[in-house]
Design an enzyme around this catalytic site. Structure first.
Site, PDB file in Angstrom:
ATOM      1  N   CYS A  28     -14.872   8.895 -44.366  1.00 39.01           N
ATOM      2  CA  CYS A  28     -13.727   9.762 -44.119  1.00 39.01           C
ATOM      3  C   CYS A  28     -12.526   8.846 -43.923  1.00 39.01           C
ATOM      4  O   CYS A  28     -12.482   7.748 -44.453  1.00 39.01           O
ATOM      5  CB  CYS A  28     -13.974  10.655 -42.916  1.00 39.01           C
ATOM      6  SG  CYS A  28     -14.293   9.751 -41.383  1.00 39.01           S
ATOM      7  N   HIS A 540     -29.145 -19.464 -53.550  1.00 37.89           N
ATOM      8  CA  HIS A 540     -29.078 -18.849 -54.880  1.00 37.89           C
ATOM      9  C   HIS A 540     -29.257 -19.930 -55.936  1.00 37.89           C
ATOM     10  O   HIS A 540     -28.329 -20.672 -56.251  1.00 37.89           O
ATOM     11  CB  HIS A 540     -27.739 -18.136 -55.053  1.00 37.89           C
ATOM     12  CG  HIS A 540     -27.679 -17.225 -56.241  1.00 37.89           C
ATOM     13  ND1 HIS A 540     -27.558 -17.683 -57.526  1.00 37.89           N
ATOM     14  CD2 HIS A 540     -27.741 -15.864 -56.322  1.00 37.89           C
ATOM     15  CE1 HIS A 540     -27.530 -16.665 -58.358  1.00 37.89           C
ATOM     16  NE2 HIS A 540     -27.641 -15.545 -57.660  1.00 37.89           N
TER      17      HIS A 540
END
Length: 617
Positions: A28, A540
């Protein structure tokens, strides 16, 4: 300083139980609103402690993380990171009927607020232009702009159909088709076609204009979701593609027009009448009562009921004189209390936060002032409740009205201009002034001790949390590469966090810390470890090596295995990976960088496994 929304989103996602625990997420104006499969998996206290999080509220079946004005940026980072756009899983936990109701209402109306704000504010601006003579209402230009306002409200059932289908799990485009049926001009102009009374197999259909309505289409979409499932269950798969949509609409459309639509319209009519009756029976006191309760409703997340009532009242009467004026008083009272806290505080950070929260509340978003400033200090929040009531009484006494959907704040003042006079706007300004000044004075009189006590606690926390460093050892042998020189922009921009990269000379990756393996990508090229001190590390291996789908990688550990510095986790074939055209440069990223003061990289050109490559402060 640029805020690291990606890091905050990643931390929140991890602490709510990961992507696997999220059935649905939306936002919201100030909050991320999660529907969690298992709410007990969420670590509420750690989420509250995150920098950038104001508070956590669990209410109406939703897990609400209050962010403030930055919520859109965090939401975009979250959805981009986790790919929630296609997430349609059903919640696992059983919710109470009332919680489920408020969750659905919130999910339906929040996404369409921009449409209503646009339509409402364009209408307000046109009113001002017409009153001042700058753009008369008979001007062609006025007519073009007025189409925005008219379309925003006329096609309201169409917008609601789309969002309702998402929450009620009906077919989105069939839901919009149902709205199209309800809005079709011939539904109310059938007499021009030579039809005396619209009926279905002899059953009369009440003439109802469904433009600007809400409840009929919501109930119609709910019915569609049920009928669609039943037909799908019993329909042969070979003909399901065309029979399910056809039969669903042939059944749902008549039922909606004969029963659901008219009944829902009666309910909506009486609901609007009840709100007006409340105002008429209690007079100006009614606005004051609602205004005083509004801070409590917002704090507990139970204020979502108001929006449908506001829209219905506007559509039926052309104005709203109860709920929005009450919210206007609450927003400005919250701002006044926050401003008083800033004036009373001797801490520069608290002053800055209070002033920013005050401005936000003045512009219609009161959660930062509530959760970040007033509520933790107690009496400023109590002052807000009292001042909201006072401001609400003033709004009710002078019958302040809003003629369009608009922010209950300074920004929404044009929506108070109507009926050919500026006096209503003037009284709205008086309401703003009374609410703000009342909260400021009451907080100044009552809030001193709480403010000082809160700042004492802040100082105590600062002295308790002394800076401790965590050393990250090298998981590889090889050449050091600065993160900014890595090919992948996501790593190079530090969007995922600060760190370092290594071009390995040996295809063995070991643990850089004592900790636990929290995640291993299915393709084996990326591993997440959390150290015993709480440092989150992403290893990674290579650039875009996800494309290898696990080829040339061999795991030696599993998720949830405890590891020590130097333990072998993964082996990989450097030559084979490079032969396939992929770089083996390996970023080592501190993904919760935002939780620390600084990340210091080593200055060496070459490192061996176990060497110090990063120091986390």
């Amino acid at each position: 300083m640029k805020k690291n929304y990606e890091s905050l989103a990643k931390s929140i996602l991890s602490l709510v139980g990961g992507k696997e625990n999220v059935s649905h997420v939306m936002h919201c104006a100030t909050r991320l609103r999660f529907t969690l499969k298992n709410i007990e998996k969420a670590n509420t206290e750690e989420i509250k402690a995150l920098k950038g999080v104001i508070d956590v509220i669990i209410k109406n079946g939703q897990y609400q993380v209050c962010i403030g004005p930055d919520v859109i940026d965090v939401y975009e980072a979250l959805t981009k990171m986790a790919g929630f756009e296609k997430n349609g899983d059903q919640p696992v936990e059983k919710k109470k009927a009332m919680d489920a109701f408020f969750e659905v209402i919130s999910g339906i109306f929040t996404p369409i607020v921009p449409i209503l704000m646009a339509a409402g504010m364009v209408g307000a601006v046109l009113t001002v232009l017409d009153l001042t003579g700058i753009l008369p209402s008979n001007s062609p230009t006025y007519y073009v702009w007025n189409l925005i306002k008219e379309a925003g409200f006329y096609f309201l059932p169409m917008y609601v159909a789309y969002t309702a289908s998402q929450k009620l799990h009906a077919n989105t485009f069939l839901s919009m088709l149902l709205a199209g049926v309800m809005l079709h001009p011939q539904l109310t102009t059938f007499e021009s076609l030579g039809v005396e009374q619209l009926s279905f197999f002899g059953i009369g259909i009440r003439t109802v204009s469904y433009s600007t309505t809400i409840l009929p289409i919501i109930l119609g979409v709910w019915l569609l979701s049920k009928i669609e499932k039943i037909i799908t269950k019993y329909c042969p798969q070979t003909i399901r593609a065309f029979t399910v949509p056809m039969l669903s609409m042939m059944i749902v459309a008549p039922i909606t027009l004969i029963i659901v639509g008219p009944a829902a319209q009666y309910v909506a009519d009486y609901l609007s009448m009840f709100v007006q009756m409340l105002g008429n029976s209690f007079g100006f006191i009614a606005v004051g009562i609602i205004a005083a309760l509004t801070p409590i409703m917002i704090a507990t997340g139970t204020h979502s009921f108001a929006f449908p009532v506001i829209v219905t009242s506007l559509a039926m009467n052309g104005y709203e004189a109860l709920l929005v004026p009450a919210m206007l008083a609450e927003n400005l009272a919250m701002a006044g209390a926050a401003f008083a806290v800033g004036m009373l505080s001797k801490d520069k950070d608290v002053k800055a936060e209070a002033n920013a929260a005050c401005l936000s509340a003045c512009l219609g978003i009161s959660e930062p002032a509530m959760y970040g400033i007033n509520l933790p200090r107690k009496t400023p929040f109590y002052a807000t409740i009292a001042a909201s009531g006072i401001g609400g009484v003033v709004a009710g006494l002078f019958n302040v009205k809003f003629y369009a959907i608009a922010s209950a704040s300074f920004v929404g003042l044009p929506a108070t201009i109507g009926e050919g006079t500026m006096m209503n706007c003037a009284w709205a300004v008086v309401t703003i002034a009374v609410s703000f000044i009342s909260a400021f004075i009451i907080t100044r009189l009552l809030g001193v001790k709480d403010v000082e006590a809160q700042e004492t606690k802040i100082e105590e926390k600062k002295t308790k949390h002394e800076v401790k460093s965590v050393v990250i050892a090298s998981p590889l042998n090889g050449r050091v590469v600065e993160l900014k020189d890595v090919e992948d922009k996501t790593f190079a921009s530090e969007a995922m966090g600060k760190g370092i990269a290594i071009e390995p000379s040996k295809g063995e990756l070991v643990s850089p810390v004592n900790g636990t393996i929290k995640s291993i990508f299915p393709t084996k090229h990326a591993i997440g470890i959390v150290s015993e001190e709480g440092v989150e590390i992403l290893l990674h291996i290579g650039m875009d090596t996800v494309q290898l789908e696990g080829k040339h990688f061999e795991l030696h550990k599993k998720v949830n295995n405890h590891v020590c510095v130097g333990d072998l986790i993964l082996s990989f074939d450097i030559d084979a990976i490079e032969k396939e055209g992929y770089s083996v440069v390996t970023p080592i990223i501190i993904t919760n960088t935002a939780d620390y003061l600084d990340i210091i990289s080593c200055k060496d050109n070459q490192v061996k496994q176990g060497d110090n490559i990063l120091t986390v402060l």
